[in-house]
Design an enzyme around this catalytic site. Structure first.
Site, PDB file in Angstrom:
ATOM      1  N   ARG A  33       0.518  -1.498   0.204  1.00 28.23           N
ATOM      2  CA  ARG A  33      -0.319   0.133  -0.378  1.00 28.23           C
ATOM      3  C   ARG A  33       0.788   1.148   0.148  1.00 28.23           C
ATOM      4  NH1 ARG A  33      -3.337  -2.421   4.482  1.00 28.23           N
ATOM      5  NH2 ARG A  33      -1.676  -3.601   4.803  1.00 28.23           N
ATOM      6  N   GLU A 172      -9.005 -11.168  11.692  1.00 32.14           N
ATOM      7  CA  GLU A 172      -8.832  -9.601  10.966  1.00 32.14           C
ATOM      8  C   GLU A 172      -9.794  -8.893   9.953  1.00 32.14           C
ATOM      9  OE1 GLU A 172      -5.177  -8.785  10.050  1.00 32.14           O
ATOM     10  OE2 GLU A 172      -5.712 -10.130  12.165  1.00 32.14           O
ATOM     11  N   ASN A 187      -6.301  -5.103  18.011  1.00 31.47           N
ATOM     12  CA  ASN A 187      -4.936  -5.916  18.551  1.00 31.47           C
ATOM     13  C   ASN A 187      -3.697  -4.406  17.126  1.00 31.47           C
ATOM     14  OD1 ASN A 187      -2.663  -7.621  17.878  1.00 31.47           O
ATOM     15  ND2 ASN A 187      -3.233  -8.419  16.262  1.00 31.47           N
ATOM     16  N   LYS A 368      33.355  25.859   2.169  1.00 30.82           N
ATOM     17  CA  LYS A 368      32.989  24.304   2.189  1.00 30.82           C
ATOM     18  C   LYS A 368      34.497  23.918   2.776  1.00 30.82           C
ATOM     19  CE  LYS A 368      34.954  22.956  -0.915  1.00 30.82           C
ATOM     20  NZ  LYS A 368      35.423  21.348  -1.689  1.00 30.82           N
TER      21      LYS A 368
HETATM   22  C1  UD1 Z   1      -1.763  -6.920  11.355  1.00 32.03           C
HETATM   23  C2  UD1 Z   1      -2.181  -8.181  12.397  1.00 32.03           C
HETATM   24  C3  UD1 Z   1      -3.490  -7.381  12.515  1.00 32.03           C
HETATM   25  C4  UD1 Z   1      -2.526  -6.157  13.575  1.00 32.03           C
HETATM   26  C5  UD1 Z   1      -1.754  -5.612  12.722  1.00 32.03           C
HETATM   27  C6  UD1 Z   1      -1.468  -4.298  13.698  1.00 32.03           C
HETATM   28  C7  UD1 Z   1      -2.068 -10.752  11.987  1.00 32.03           C
HETATM   29  C8  UD1 Z   1      -2.774 -10.899  10.939  1.00 32.03           C
HETATM   30  N1  UD1 Z   1      -2.590  -9.275  11.441  1.00 32.03           N
HETATM   31  O1  UD1 Z   1      -2.147  -6.663  10.385  1.00 32.03           O
HETATM   32  O2  UD1 Z   1      -3.612  -8.197  13.413  1.00 32.03           O
HETATM   33  O3  UD1 Z   1      -4.299  -5.692  13.662  1.00 32.03           O
HETATM   34  O4  UD1 Z   1      -1.053  -5.637  12.297  1.00 32.03           O
HETATM   35  O5  UD1 Z   1      -0.712  -3.360  12.435  1.00 32.03           O
HETATM   36  O6  UD1 Z   1      -0.799 -10.256  12.672  1.00 32.03           O
HETATM   37  N2  UD1 Z   1       5.108  -9.345   8.228  1.00 32.03           N
HETATM   38  C9  UD1 Z   1       6.400  -9.889   7.420  1.00 32.03           C
HETATM   39  N3  UD1 Z   1       6.596 -11.204   6.662  1.00 32.03           N
HETATM   40  C10 UD1 Z   1       4.794 -11.599   6.121  1.00 32.03           C
HETATM   41  C11 UD1 Z   1       3.997 -11.151   6.789  1.00 32.03           C
HETATM   42  C12 UD1 Z   1       3.853  -9.943   7.313  1.00 32.03           C
HETATM   43  O7  UD1 Z   1       7.438  -9.649   8.380  1.00 32.03           O
HETATM   44  O8  UD1 Z   1       4.926 -12.525   6.010  1.00 32.03           O
HETATM   45  C13 UD1 Z   1       5.158  -8.268   8.583  1.00 32.03           C
HETATM   46  C14 UD1 Z   1       4.966  -6.944   8.009  1.00 32.03           C
HETATM   47  O9  UD1 Z   1       6.729  -6.314   7.009  1.00 32.03           O
HETATM   48  C15 UD1 Z   1       4.505  -5.851   8.553  1.00 32.03           C
HETATM   49  C16 UD1 Z   1       4.376  -6.939   9.592  1.00 32.03           C
HETATM   50  O10 UD1 Z   1       4.522  -8.158   9.566  1.00 32.03           O
HETATM   51  O11 UD1 Z   1       5.854  -5.261   9.266  1.00 32.03           O
HETATM   52  C17 UD1 Z   1       2.656  -6.787   9.608  1.00 32.03           C
HETATM   53  O12 UD1 Z   1       2.020  -6.778   8.009  1.00 32.03           O
HETATM   54  P1  UD1 Z   1       0.989  -6.203   7.809  1.00 32.03           P
HETATM   55  O13 UD1 Z   1       0.656  -6.866   7.039  1.00 32.03           O
HETATM   56  O14 UD1 Z   1       0.515  -4.875   7.891  1.00 32.03           O
HETATM   57  O15 UD1 Z   1      -0.189  -7.089   8.951  1.00 32.03           O
HETATM   58  P2  UD1 Z   1      -1.491  -5.831   9.088  1.00 32.03           P
HETATM   59  O16 UD1 Z   1      -2.575  -6.529   7.859  1.00 32.03           O
HETATM   60  O17 UD1 Z   1      -1.350  -4.491   9.599  1.00 32.03           O
HETATM   61 CA    CA Z   2       0.803  -3.259   9.296  1.00 33.05          CA
END
Ligand code: UD1
Ligand code: CA
Length: 474
Positions: A33, A172, A187, A368
């Site tokens: 995004r 979620e 969360n 400089k």
């Molecule tokens: C996640 C939580 C959600 C919470 C939100 C808070 C889950 C399923 N959902 O959603 O409940 O409200 O964060 O901000 O956990 N990442 C990885 N590997 C992956 C996927 C993600 O390292 O395979 C990392 C991303 O880089 C990021 C973090 O995990 O830093 C969260 O991932 P993101 O996709 O932003 O999760 P949300 O949809 O925001």
């Molecule tokens: Ca996030």
């Protein structure tokens, strides 16, 4: 330690000693995004990449190891974070649950608390994480979720509780029922887990959900079903737990962090004339009784000493400024300004410039990689580069150091009490000795000895009655 201090520290730790936990920071996602080629967690807030904010907060609250899960743009993340963390590469980003599971081998010998954090929550602070850890420990829970009440919970996972108020599961946004979507407790994506239980349950999660991902959040429901104790801690201030998924949220976080920084500075005795046009990075230090005028950017590791008046229209990057320094309409980067100096307007101080006490630089001047000695002046329209200048030197208007021959840069030396006349070219390498004078309009290519006058210009010749004769011809 005094009795009251001891009591305070007992309160802080909940009476259970020091915090100790392993932090796992998830930072493998692309951040679709953000629409960026830069990994999301490297986008900066307050002049610092988001993931660094998270790591710093984890460390400050007592983490003993910091494991960063990287994936998309992992090499760039590693470059920026360096030795501040251990790394685990998640080759395919299959979800937050999968990301945590990837660290299992690194923690095979560990039986204790892990704190899971996301790399995209830059506003976290140490106090909040410390509180989460001790509430988790004191509750004796298998998992503790940090939650927050969001005025707009859109996009977050919702914390679902039963009638008695106990956490049952996290759903979620994309999997939630209309009723669940009405829940404002979200969360934050930050949790404490007991490591052994966490990894045994994680190997059992599936990707049977709206996003086809392995959700870390599923572990919570599984623990509750298995009779484990799940605890929740609500953040006192929802803004601190804000997760950044878009550029709009990035700007919002920047604004919040900026206001916090400005508030802290004002509380410590700094006058800020206009909060809306003042941008001060997190790591900038400013002494009390400094006044900051509008349209000022203080970046990186800049510091400002007491009594200084900065702005309007100043940008300092990694610049150290002493006491009673007055600067306006100026850009300085990687410079040092000692005390009682005035700079501006329209000055560019480039890297490696050091201004000693009582120096004056002003009105369309570029300096400089130059040392300007005590009490010296470069008051107008000059370029001074690669120069070592002594004390009480006066540089006349329009003086240029000719420091570059097209291949190499050369240094100019101007000793104490020298006086350089207007519109002088100093063709480096060249030196002007102590107390020497250079006549205005000179192009100096040979050293000027101490106390000498260097003149290097054509002699003036006046042609008598030229005008009359000239007019007569017409
Ligand atoms: C996640 C939580 C959600 C919470 C939100 C808070 C889950 C399923 N959902 O959603 O409940 O409200 O964060 O901000 O956990 N990442 C990885 N590997 C992956 C996927 C993600 O390292 O395979 C990392 C991303 O880089 C990021 C973090 O995990 O830093 C969260 O991932 P993101 O996709 O932003 O999760 P949300 O949809 O925001
Ligand atoms: Ca996030």
């Amino acid at each position: 330690m005094s009795k009251s201090k001891m009591f305070e520290s007992t309160l802080k730790t909940g009476g259970s000693g020091m915090a100790d936990f392993v932090a796992i920071v998830l930072a493998a996602g692309k951040g679709t995004r953000m629409k960026s080629t830069l990994p999301k967690v490297l986008h900066e807030v307050g002049g610092k990449p988001m993931v660094k904010h998270v790591l710093d907060a984890a460390k400050a609250s007592g983490s003993t190891r910091n494991i960063l899960v990287i994936g998309f743009g992992g090499e760039r993340v590693r470059e920026v974070v360096g030795s501040d963390a251990e790394y685990k590469v998640q080759v395919e980003q299959l979800g937050t649950g999968h990301a945590v599971l990837e660290t299992r081998d690194m923690l095979a010998d560990y039986d204790g608390t892990v704190m899971v954090l996301c790399g995209d929550t830059p506003l976290l602070d140490e106090k909040l994480l410390t509180k989460l850890f001790f509430e988790h420990r004191n509750a004796g829970a298998q998992a503790t979720v940090l939650t927050a009440i969001m005025p707009n919970p859109n996009g977050y996972g919702r914390v679902i509780r039963d009638q008695t108020g106990r956490v049952v599961k996290i759903v979620e946004q994309k999997d939630a029922t209309p009723d669940e979507l009405l829940v404002c407790e979200i969360n934050t994506g930050i949790y404490c887990f007991e490591s052994k239980t966490l990894f045994s349950l994680l190997s059992g999660i599936t990707c049977d959900n709206a996003q086809g991902e392995y959700y870390l959040t599923d572990v919570i429901g599984m623990m509750v079903c298995g009779g484990g104790k799940v605890w929740a801690v609500a953040a006192d201030d929802y803004q601190k737990t804000m997760g950044i998924n878009s550029r709009a949220q990035l700007a919002e976080a920047e604004g919040i962090l900026r206001q916090h920084k400005l508030t802290r500075l004002m509380d410590s005795g700094v006058t800020i004339m206009d909060l809306n046009s003042t941008f001060i990075d997190e790591e900038v230090n400013i002494a009390p009784d400094v006044i900051i005028y509008p349209f000022t950017w203080l970046e990186g590791k800049t510091t400002i000493g007491t009594g200084s008046v900065i702005g309007p229209n100043v940008r300092f990057t990694d610049t150290v400024v002493g006491e009673n320094v007055t600067v306006h309409f100026t850009y300085a980067h990687q410079c040092r300004l000692c005390n009682n100096i005035t700079v501006g307007p329209y000055v560019h101080l480039r890297p490696g410039t050091v201004l000693a006490d009582n120096v004056k630089v002003g009105n369309f001047v570029e300096v400089k990689n130059t040392n300007v000695g005590i009490g010296s002046k470069i008051p107008h329209l000059s370029y001074v580069g690669d120069t070592d200048m002594g004390a009480r030197v006066n540089i006349g208007s329009g003086t240029i150091t000719v420091n570059y021959d097209g291949t190499h840069k050369h240094r100019t030396i101007i000793e104490d009490d020298a006086f350089i006349g207007c519109n002088t070219n100093l063709v480096a390498p060249v030196s002007v000795g102590k107390g020497a004078y250079v006549a205005a309009g000179s192009t100096i290519t040979k050293n000027v000895p101490s106390e000498a006058l260097g003149v290097a210009r054509a002699r003036q010749n006046n042609i008598a009655d030229w005008t009359t004769k000239h007019k007569g011809r017409k």
